[in-house]
Enzyme design. Structure first.
Site, mmCIF file in Angstrom:
data_model
loop_
_atom_site.group_PDB
_atom_site.id
_atom_site.type_symbol
_atom_site.label_atom_id
_atom_site.label_comp_id
_atom_site.label_asym_id
_atom_site.label_seq_id
_atom_site.Cartn_x
_atom_site.Cartn_y
_atom_site.Cartn_z
ATOM 1 N N SER A 103 -21.799 78.505 31.213
ATOM 2 C CA SER A 103 -21.688 79.841 30.637
ATOM 3 C C SER A 103 -22.252 79.876 29.224
ATOM 4 O O SER A 103 -22.241 78.863 28.514
ATOM 5 C CB SER A 103 -20.219 80.285 30.631
ATOM 6 O OG SER A 103 -20.159 81.676 30.447
ATOM 7 N N THR A 104 -22.742 81.056 28.837
ATOM 8 C CA THR A 104 -23.376 81.253 27.529
ATOM 9 C C THR A 104 -22.324 81.758 26.539
ATOM 10 O O THR A 104 -21.833 82.889 26.695
ATOM 11 C CB THR A 104 -24.485 82.333 27.637
ATOM 12 O OG1 THR A 104 -25.104 82.259 28.922
ATOM 13 C CG2 THR A 104 -25.522 82.169 26.549
ATOM 14 N N ARG A 106 -20.565 83.686 23.701
ATOM 15 C CA ARG A 106 -20.959 84.987 23.144
ATOM 16 C C ARG A 106 -20.148 85.333 21.908
ATOM 17 O O ARG A 106 -18.979 84.967 21.821
ATOM 18 C CB ARG A 106 -20.718 86.084 24.186
ATOM 19 C CG ARG A 106 -21.837 86.214 25.176
ATOM 20 C CD ARG A 106 -21.593 87.386 26.100
ATOM 21 N NE ARG A 106 -20.811 87.010 27.251
ATOM 22 C CZ ARG A 106 -19.837 87.768 27.760
ATOM 23 N NH1 ARG A 106 -19.512 88.918 27.195
ATOM 24 N NH2 ARG A 106 -19.186 87.373 28.835
ATOM 25 N N GLU A 207 -38.956 78.895 37.628
ATOM 26 C CA GLU A 207 -38.225 79.789 38.539
ATOM 27 C C GLU A 207 -39.141 80.908 39.057
ATOM 28 O O GLU A 207 -38.918 81.461 40.120
ATOM 29 C CB GLU A 207 -37.021 80.379 37.784
ATOM 30 C CG GLU A 207 -36.018 81.075 38.663
ATOM 31 C CD GLU A 207 -34.798 81.608 37.884
ATOM 32 O OE1 GLU A 207 -34.682 81.327 36.668
ATOM 33 O OE2 GLU A 207 -33.983 82.305 38.505
HETATM 34 C C1 6MZ Z 1 -31.817 82.393 35.057
HETATM 35 C C2 6MZ Z 1 -29.595 82.994 35.123
HETATM 36 C C3 6MZ Z 1 -29.697 83.239 36.518
HETATM 37 O O1 6MZ Z 1 -23.670 82.755 30.927
HETATM 38 O O2 6MZ Z 1 -22.635 85.026 31.021
HETATM 39 N N1 6MZ Z 1 -28.351 83.272 34.753
HETATM 40 N N2 6MZ Z 1 -30.654 82.569 34.415
HETATM 41 N N3 6MZ Z 1 -31.993 82.616 36.376
HETATM 42 C C4 6MZ Z 1 -30.956 83.056 37.142
HETATM 43 N N4 6MZ Z 1 -31.216 83.331 38.455
HETATM 44 C C5 6MZ Z 1 -30.803 84.511 39.113
HETATM 45 N N5 6MZ Z 1 -28.483 83.590 36.953
HETATM 46 C C6 6MZ Z 1 -27.667 83.620 35.862
HETATM 47 O O3 6MZ Z 1 -23.639 83.995 33.088
HETATM 48 C C7 6MZ Z 1 -24.711 84.903 33.194
HETATM 49 C C8 6MZ Z 1 -25.961 84.344 32.569
HETATM 50 O O4 6MZ Z 1 -26.440 83.229 33.351
HETATM 51 C C9 6MZ Z 1 -27.855 83.190 33.350
HETATM 52 C C10 6MZ Z 1 -28.333 84.370 32.519
HETATM 53 O O5 6MZ Z 1 -28.581 83.947 31.192
HETATM 54 C C11 6MZ Z 1 -27.144 85.309 32.570
HETATM 55 O O6 6MZ Z 1 -27.089 86.194 31.467
HETATM 56 P P1 6MZ Z 1 -22.845 83.705 31.722
HETATM 57 O O7 6MZ Z 1 -21.555 83.104 32.193
#
Ligand code: 6MZ
Length: 351
Positions: A103-104, A106, A207
């Site tokens: 997770s990012t 915030r 990706e």
């Molecule tokens: C790239 C992705 C993703 O961090 O708020 N995230 N990044 N490619 C993908 N494929 C579909 N799926 C999710 O979770 C959401 C964040 O995870 C990354 C993105 O930065 C998204 O904002 P958290 O827990």
């Protein structure tokens, strides 16, 4: 093995390892409703759907719109704690016995949530689930490609601090975010710093098709990462494919996510087939189980049906995933012992 137990049931009972799960994207519909109640937002207050249903596909930009909605709904420590708890329970109920969440962190000045308190909320939920849920959980802190290098460095410092304090629950760094945005090379010094302090790296690489030829791809691969997230277009470039193959880099494979977000045309054309047939390490994962309406069991079932994998092959795929977790040899061995015990049970039950 007796075919009396249907494939979906077999996949659910199979002990599994989940290594690529973004917290916000993993949140279920039920949890979203709880978040809405907490925030006093009705469904009509949401700008569009928060999930991509069965049989639907949407452009890759769409999940990023949905992540923003979920992130806006979860802007307090309490909501982060609640979503983490729910996500862990749901993975455990699906037979996931080892889970790496990512997770990012915030900063939400309007609620007072800081990157520190964000991480602490996740760690508290992991701690609370430790005795209750039958799953070992570890955490990766994520860098979003949109962020500044400075913010990314703060994330690495946080990961370093909590790796020592948690202890051992924070194990690595993820580089993710909209692949059409930014240049991954900007983060190389930050990622090197993470490696130097003992954090593992799981990086989203190639990706989208443009990244098969982008200079960032070879730069990120040369770090080298400990695991590759998606890597969808790596095999389109012989030089990149050779680097990955020589180093036997494990791929985090997210079948449904890639098909629903239209980076892969169909399940049958997924790059899993390319790499699996060449004996490259592959780990089946969900990516964002809430947004893409899937489960890890469902991903195993899809792999079996699409690529003709037998049940023993599914077993091997799950068992070998333990090798690619970001934990020490002792815990890996405990997990293998656990798997072997469950194997006996699974075979007995289905005889
Ligand atoms: C790239 C992705 C993703 O961090 O708020 N995230 N990044 N490619 C993908 N494929 C579909 N799926 C999710 O979770 C959401 C964040 O995870 C990354 C993105 O930065 C998204 O904002 P958290 O827990």
């Amino acid at each position: 093995m007796d075919e009396a137990v249907g494939l979906p049931d077999f996949c659910r009972r199979l002990p599994k390892v989940e290594l690529h799960a973004h917290l916000s994207g993993s949140v279920s519909e039920t949890t979203i409703q709880k978040l809405q109640v907490k925030k006093g937002v009705g469904h009509e207050g949401l700008q569009g759907d928060t999930a991509i249903g069965k049989g639907e596909t949407r452009h890759l930009q769409e999940p990023f719109r949905i992540f923003k909605i979920i992130q806006d709904l979860s802007d307090t420590e309490e909501s982060i704690f609640m979503m983490t708890e729910d996500v862990i329970s749901e993975f455990a109920a699906d037979g996931v016995r080892y889970l790496e969440l990512r997770s990012t962190p915030r900063h939400m000045p309007h609620t007072g949530m800081t990157p520190q308190s964000y991480v602490e909320s996740i760690l508290s939920a992991i701690q609370k689930c430790k005795d209750r849920e039958d799953v070992v959980v570890r955490l990766l802190l994520a860098i979003d490609r949109r962020q500044s290098v400075e913010t990314a460095m703060t994330t690495v410092r946080l990961a370093q601090e909590y790796m020592l304090r948690s202890p051992g629950v924070v194990v690595g760094i993820d580089l993710s975010g909209n692949p059409a945005v930014g240049d991954g090379r900007d983060f190389i010094p930050v990622l090197k710093e993470a490696q130097n302090c003992g954090l593992k790296l799981a990086l989203h690489i190639a990706e989208i098709s443009q990244q098969a030829v982008a200079p960032e791809t070879s730069a990120l691969l040369s770090l080298p990462p400990d695991r590759v997230g998606h890597g969808t277009f790596i095999h389109h470039n012989q030089d990149l494919a050779a680097v990955v193959a020589d180093r036997k880099m494990p791929f985090e494979i997210c079948l449904t996510s890639n098909v629903k977000a239209q980076t892969v045309a169909s399940y049958g054309e997924h790059h899993f087939q390319h790499w699996y047939s060449r004996k490259q390490p592959c780990v089946l994962c969900t990516d964002d189980k809430g947004v893409f309406c899937t489960t890890l069991s469902e991903e195993y079932r899809l792999a079996a049906e699409t690529f003709g994998l037998t049940r023993p092959a599914l077993w091997d795929l799950s068992y070998s995933s333990i090798d690619h977790t970001f934990v020490g040899e002792d815990l890996k061995q405990q997990l293998r012992d656990r798997w072997n015990t469950e194997k006996e049970k699974l075979f007995l039950q289905t005889r």
